[in-house]
Each structure stands twice: as C-alpha cells, then as structure tokens.
Design an enzyme around this catalytic site. Structure first.
Site, PDB file in Angstrom:
ATOM      1  N   ASP A 155       0.820  -1.206   0.000  1.00 14.13           N
ATOM      2  CA  ASP A 155       0.000   0.000   0.000  1.00 14.13           C
ATOM      3  C   ASP A 155       0.859   1.265   0.000  1.00 14.13           C
ATOM      4  OD1 ASP A 155      -2.584   1.433   0.469  1.00 14.13           O
ATOM      5  OD2 ASP A 155      -1.562   2.002   2.318  1.00 14.13           O
ATOM      6  N   GLU A 158       1.162  -0.869  -5.046  1.00  9.75           N
ATOM      7  CA  GLU A 158       0.070   0.099  -5.193  1.00  9.75           C
ATOM      8  C   GLU A 158       0.726   1.467  -5.324  1.00  9.75           C
ATOM      9  OE1 GLU A 158      -3.077   3.025  -3.992  1.00  9.75           O
ATOM     10  OE2 GLU A 158      -1.563   2.428  -2.555  1.00  9.75           O
ATOM     11  N   HIS A 187     -11.546   0.711  -4.690  1.00  9.46           N
ATOM     12  CA  HIS A 187     -12.146   1.326  -3.501  1.00  9.46           C
ATOM     13  C   HIS A 187     -11.808   2.811  -3.392  1.00  9.46           C
ATOM     14  CE1 HIS A 187      -8.036   0.750  -2.328  1.00  9.46           C
ATOM     15  NE2 HIS A 187      -8.239   1.534  -1.294  1.00  9.46           N
TER      16      HIS A 187
HETATM   17  C1  GLC Z   1      -3.775   3.670  -0.522  1.00  5.63           C
HETATM   18  C2  GLC Z   1      -5.174   3.147  -0.324  1.00  5.63           C
HETATM   19  C3  GLC Z   1      -6.060   4.263   0.152  1.00  5.63           C
HETATM   20  C4  GLC Z   1      -5.515   4.803   1.439  1.00  5.63           C
HETATM   21  C5  GLC Z   1      -4.042   5.183   1.310  1.00  5.63           C
HETATM   22  C6  GLC Z   1      -3.410   5.369   2.648  1.00  5.63           C
HETATM   23  O1  GLC Z   1      -3.698   4.604  -1.525  1.00  5.63           O
HETATM   24  O2  GLC Z   1      -5.646   2.604  -1.519  1.00  5.63           O
HETATM   25  O3  GLC Z   1      -7.386   3.826   0.329  1.00  5.63           O
HETATM   26  O4  GLC Z   1      -6.244   5.916   1.830  1.00  5.63           O
HETATM   27  O5  GLC Z   1      -3.287   4.172   0.677  1.00  5.63           O
HETATM   28  O6  GLC Z   1      -3.191   4.141   3.284  1.00  5.63           O
END
Ligand code: GLC
Length: 680
Positions: A317, A359, A428
């Site tokens: 993440d 991500e 999401h």
């Molecule tokens: C990523 C997640 C998002 C979250 C962010 C902080 O981008 O997809 O939902 O707010 O990380 O953890």
C-alpha cells in the site's frame, strides 16, 4: 554453501547494458567489483552456515540454493538503503528471519512454494480474474466469506483481494489503512485462525488470497507509535519526528497534499511526542522511517507472518511514498524500489510462492518502474496497478475520442515481460486524473483543462454528461478534483435505471461492459470492484456511518446487495446482464493464450478516432482487441487483421466472424467490444 561464493556466478548487475545509466546501487556494486579496496559487504560463509545448523538436510539444501540464487539481490538493496550501516550484519539478520520464517511454514504452503517455482508465470495466465471487496461489506465476516466462495467461482474469480482486515485503530481508520496490530485480525471479522482457514479454503478452490501490507504508515495507536510517545528513543526513530517547523516547512515546499480536505499538510504536532510527526495521509497515520534498518527488519517479519498464514499476494500500500528526500515530492524515489527488492528477497528465501503487488498510483512515466526496470528487473513487484489505463478508459468514454489514449498508452515504456498489470475500471479509491501534460499536449489538449473537463464530466456538471459521480478532495490551489462513484453511476447506468429510461440503461450497460472488456483484454489481471459485477449504484447514504461523513469514497464501497446477486442468472435483469457479461469476459479470457500477460501489447495508431484497437502478439497467433468508444456506429478496416496474420477474423467475445464490406471496412455497433483472433 557460501553467500560470498555466489559472487562469481550471480548476475553482475553492472555488466551488460552499458547504455543504461548506472543507478546508485549499480554504481556501488560496480565500484565494489572493480576495487579490492572496498570491503566485501556480504555475510561470511561461516555466519550463514551457523544460521542453517538447526535445519534438517533437506531444508538446509533448500535455503542454501535460494541464498545462492537471491542473496546478492538482498545485499545490493541494503547497500543502496543503508550505506552507512553494517550491511553484512543486517543481511544476516534478515536471512535469520527468513530461515525462521521458512521453518514455521506449513507443509501445504511449502508445496505451494514448489508449485509456484514450477510455474513462475502463474499470475500471468489468462485464467486469472480478480475481485476486490471489504470482507464485512461483502459477506459479514471471514466465516461468512467462506460461504460466498461459490458466488466468486461463479463469476470466474481466481484472485481475491480482501481490503484491510488486520486490526486497525478504533474510530476513523481510513478503511483499515491505519493498522494498529499487523498480527491480529479485526475482531468483528474473526481471528487469525479464521483467516488462515479461509486462505486454505480459497486455495482449495483455485482462488489466491491477496491482502494489504500497509507499509508507509502505522496507526498512531500502533505499539511502535505508543512507545515512541512514551519516550522510547528506539521507537521514536521509527518515525520522522521534528522538534520544530524548520524541517517540516522545508519539506512542505515541495510536498503535495493527499487529503487536502480532511488532512491538510503532511505533518502533525503531537503533544506526547513533543514534535511534528510526518503524516502524509491522516494525522493518525504516522509515516514510518524506512531509512532506519530496524523498520525494514520489522516489516520483513510481518511479510513472513502474513505469508505463513497463507496470503499469496501482498499489496504494498502507498509504496510510492515510503522514501523521503528533501526538495522532492517524496514519491517514487529510487530507494522505494530497493525497499521492495529487500523485502521481496527475504520472501523469496523463506516463502517463494509469495508475490508482491505495488500500489503506486503515480504518473504514467513513473509507473513501469514498479514492475522492475534496469537493475531492479525481476527483483521487485510482480504486479502493479495500471492506473493510466483506467484513467484513459474513462477519458475515452467521456470524449468519444481515442486520440489521447493512443498517444498516452503508446508512450508508456515497455512493460517488463515478467510484470503483470492489475487492470481495473474501479477500485475502492477515488479516480485521480493522472494524465500527463505532455501526452495531453501531443493530442492538442491542455492537461489541466482536460483534467478539469473529466472531473466535471464525471461529477455530472458538464452539459450532456450521463455520469453521476461525486467530487472528492477538491484542491482549489492545484485545481485537482478527484471522483468517487461506482462503475454504474459513472457510466450513467444507475441513473438511467432509476428513471426507467430503457435507452439510457442500454447505453450505460454497454459502457460498463466496454470498460471491463477493455481492461480484461489488456493482458494483465482484471480486477472487478465489488458491486460493479451487479451494476450497483453508489450508496446515497454513505455519509451516515460514523467516521465516514467526510470521505465520499464510501459511496462506492457499499454493502453487496444479495437480493441483486440472487438475480445474477436472470438475463432479463440489469444485475443478470452485468454479471453474465463479466462472467463471459472471464470465461473467454481464460481460453485465449494471447491474453497471457507476457505477450506484447501495442496500440494501433491508424484507426478512426472513435475506435481503439490493441494488438497482442503471441506465438499462437495475433489478437486484435477492437473497441468502439462512442455511442454511434464506427468502422474498422479489416486489413488491420490481415496485416498481423489474421486471415479469418473471428470475434471471440461475440462468437462471430468479422467481415469487411466491399470497401474492406467492418462495422462496429455503439460501444462494441471485439476480441479478434484467427477464426476456425
Ligand atoms: C492507498 C489506499 C487508500 C488509502 C491510502 C493510505 O492509496 O488505496 O485507500 O487511503 O493508501 O493508506
């Protein structure tokens, strides 16, 4: 075996491609190889041997072979990250963790390791089809989810991303992205045993479990943060803490704001800490300090723990944010890839079945590096989100033009053949309009103006728009306006249905199907966001839940409506049409070798503006995916098929032959999607 002994045999990252500029670690390694004066930073053979003493012969040999194959990747990454530290000692600590992790690995998971090593391209297979959801919103809890596996199988799912389910802080926790304890499961969802059982059950049914590894930050209530606040300097060093505003102000000069509405700024004053702590996201999400090697060791342990529960893919993440550098926007720093490489190597030694997914929702030019380029090729994440494709899909639908998409998608650097894109229409999160100004200019557009147009189109403000999204995090300074909403609300389907507008419903359905066909035909893993397979509208009551009132991303994170799901086989209904449409995509995909993710993808530039044609080259024959992104009839010259060796064009999606008329043009219905291969 000796880790040092691997030097001669392992690939020399400095050799071979002289044209590529040497990155810092390549330089370090290069210098090291060139100069005897530089001490060897690998752990000694004796120190490694002593770690393996306790293992039985088979395990010892297994670990030795993996070290021989991968330990140099670890050392190289550590040299980039921690040049001031004792790299050999640190490598040894990590190998020790890996050995312990391997020892704890169950027989079932060891067999999985073997299976994955025998089929390293498992994620690239056309049969991969993904689904992402919140456990509670989809099925109540982990046990409930086990009862819903049939539904997933019915759709064709083989990859399941369960949104954060490790114990978050109480109260607002950014949908679970503020983790308080990585070793506990959110109590209302079940416990660690439930998770383990679910992972095993899913695997038994051919579904790989994907979980988040939130590694840019922890909750303010996480033990490390609590101990830092209690005055333990060891833990204070796990974070970026400053006694006054000097450094925060210096960083802020070049830092963007991720949540300007509800969390402006990137630093938060904490009374107990008596300092400003770095908080990129919310004030209770404390960024950890990856420049501290103890942090790396902690996360390596967490990786091993999750892998041994049966998690098959870890979603890294917000990985882009993990390394900070003054004077930059503190994203995509080269060290980010070294962090991934270090963690990946530890996993490869202990549990090679584990795959990593980056991500990194970043600009198109920075994206490909997350799949491993240059010295990091094959050493970092296997998967990354193709957010550029996602943005272009929505841009094409709004404009009815493929010009920008053709330029932007062709301008992307070549995808490494070992890398696989996560191709998605929605997830999401909100949609940020990651459109490169240079790509926009090449298409005769002004970048900011086009981004503004897209925001206005998808929030329904632009005249003629069929979309009904919500504006998320409007930043008046930058003009940035992101968008929330389900696929059905952004394609106009939901609204048309409410108005009983049969034509609008048909068009909405066609757009929704086209968008999913486009990503499913790109050649990565298509991942459907929960609810979109039934055409669910956005939740109008999203703000009613405690802690959600400021965050309209909850509008598209609604609870799955099982009454709609019950209609999934009824082709007279909207949920039935959408579900069967996506199911069909998964089924056809699985039978097309051209959709193996390693096949080259090339956008054909010479089609009409309303038509996108994507060529996939594969030894079993070419495939051309053709999409009409407009609400009117379009045409494509059939010579495009003949040119790539398809003499009998056949649309595998529609199950029909493709004929050119007298002039050699085939007609495409509004929003048609064809996957053209050589026909029978
Ligand atoms: C990523 C997640 C998002 C979250 C962010 C902080 O981008 O997809 O939902 O707010 O990380 O953890």
């Amino acid at each position: 075996m000796s880790v040092q002994a691997t030097r001669a045999r392992s690939s020399d990252p400095a050799a071979g491609d002289g044209a590529v500029p040497l990155s810092r670690w390549r330089q370090v390694l290069f210098n090291q190889a060139m100069s005897d004066a530089v001490p060897d930073v690998r752990p000694t053979a004796e120190s490694v041997a002593s770690l393996l003493e306790e293992l039985d012969d088979h395990d010892r040999e297994t670990i030795e072979l993996r070290l021989e194959r991968w330990s140099d990747d670890l050392v190289a990454a550590l040299m980039v990250l921690y040049p001031e530290h004792d790299v050999a000692a640190l490598a040894l600590r990590l190998v020790q963790s890996a050995v312990a992790g391997h020892r704890r690995r169950s027989p079932e998971l060891r067999r999985l390791d073997q299976r994955r090593l025998l089929r390293p391209d498992w994620l690239q297979q056309p049969g991969m089809f993904g689904y992402a959801c919140y456990t509670d919103r989809f099925a109540g809890d982990l046990r409930g989810l086990r009862d819903r596996v049939d539904y997933l199988r019915d759709l064709g799912v083989s990859y399941l991303h369960l949104m954060p389910l490790l114990q978050p802080r109480d109260g607002d926790n950014d949908g679970g992205y503020a983790v308080q304890d990585y070793r506990a499961v959110r109590a209302d969802l079940g416990d660690v045993e439930d998770l383990q059982r679910l992972a095993s059950d899913l695997r038994g049914q051919g579904i790989s479990l994907v979980l988040d590894l939130v590694l840019n930050h922890v909750a303010r209530e996480h033990e490390w943060a609590s101990r830092a606040r209690a005055g333990e300097s060891h833990y204070r060093d796990y974070f970026h803490v400053y006694p006054d505003r000097v450094m925060p102000d210096a960083y802020e000069r070049t830092l963007p704001e991720v949540f300007p509405d509800f969390a402006p700024g990137n630093f938060t004053w904490d009374d107990e800490l008596e300092g400003w702590v770095w908080t990129t996201f919310n004030e209770w999400q404390w960024d950890v300090n990856w420049a501290n090697p103890d942090v790396l060791v902690e996360y390596a342990e967490i990786v091993l723990h999750l892998a041994n529960l049966g998690v098959e893919v870890l979603r890294l993440d917000a990985i882009a944010f993990t390394w900070k550098r003054l004077g930059t926007h503190c994203q995509n720093q080269p060290e980010v890839h070294a962090v991934t490489q270090a963690l990946r190597t530890v996993a490869r030694i202990a549990c090679p079945a584990l795959a990593f997914k980056a991500e990194a929702i970043v600009g198109p030019r920075d994206l490909v590096q997350y799949l491993g380029q240059g010295a990091h090729a094959g050493r970092v994440s296997d998967l990354a989100y193709h957010n550029s494709l996602m943005v272009q899909v929505w841009s094409m639908l709004a404009t009815g033009s493929t010009d920008l998409a053709k330029r932007a998608l062709s301008a992307l650097p070549t995808t490494p053949t070992s890398g696989t894109w996560i191709c998605y229409v929605r997830c999401h999160d909100d949609i940020g309009w990651a459109i490169d100004d240079a790509d926009a200019a090449a298409a005769g557009l002004d970048g900011p103006a086009h981004r503004r147009f897209l925001s206005n189109w998808y929030s329904g403000e632009h005249p003629g728009s069929w979309a009904h999204g919500l504006v998320f995090q409007h930043n008046p300074t930058t003009g940035d306006k992101r968008i929330s909403g389900t696929a059905a609300s952004l394609t106009g389907l939901a609204d048309a249905e409410t108005r009983h507008d049969a034509e609008g419903t048909g068009l909405g359905l066609a757009r929704l199907f086209l968008a999913h066909a486009l990503v499913a035909g790109w050649g990565g893993i298509p991942v459907v966001w929960s609810g979109d397979e039934l055409g669910m509208p956005s939740d109008p009551h999203w703000a009613r839940e405690l802690g959600h009132e400021d965050d309209n991303r909850w509008a598209h994170r609604e609870r799955l409506d099982w009454t709609l799901a019950a209609r999934r086989s009824d082709l007279e209904t909207v949920p039935g049409k959408v579900f069967q449409g996506l199911r069909h995509l998964a089924g056809v995909r699985a039978g097309l070798p051209q959709l193996h993710a390693s096949a080259l993808t090339r956008v054909l530039l010479e089609t009409d503006d309303g038509v996108l044609a994507v060529l996939r080259t594969h030894p079993s024959g070419a495939m051309v995916c053709v999409y009409n992104v407009t609400a009117s009839w379009q045409a494509i010259e059939v010579r495009h098929f003949a040119d790539v060796g398809i003499s009998q064009p056949f649309d595998a999606l529609g199950g029909h032959r493709v004929f050119g008329g007298a002039e050699g043009w085939a007609s495409l219905a509004p929003y048609a999607a064809w996957w053209v291969v050589q026909g029978p």
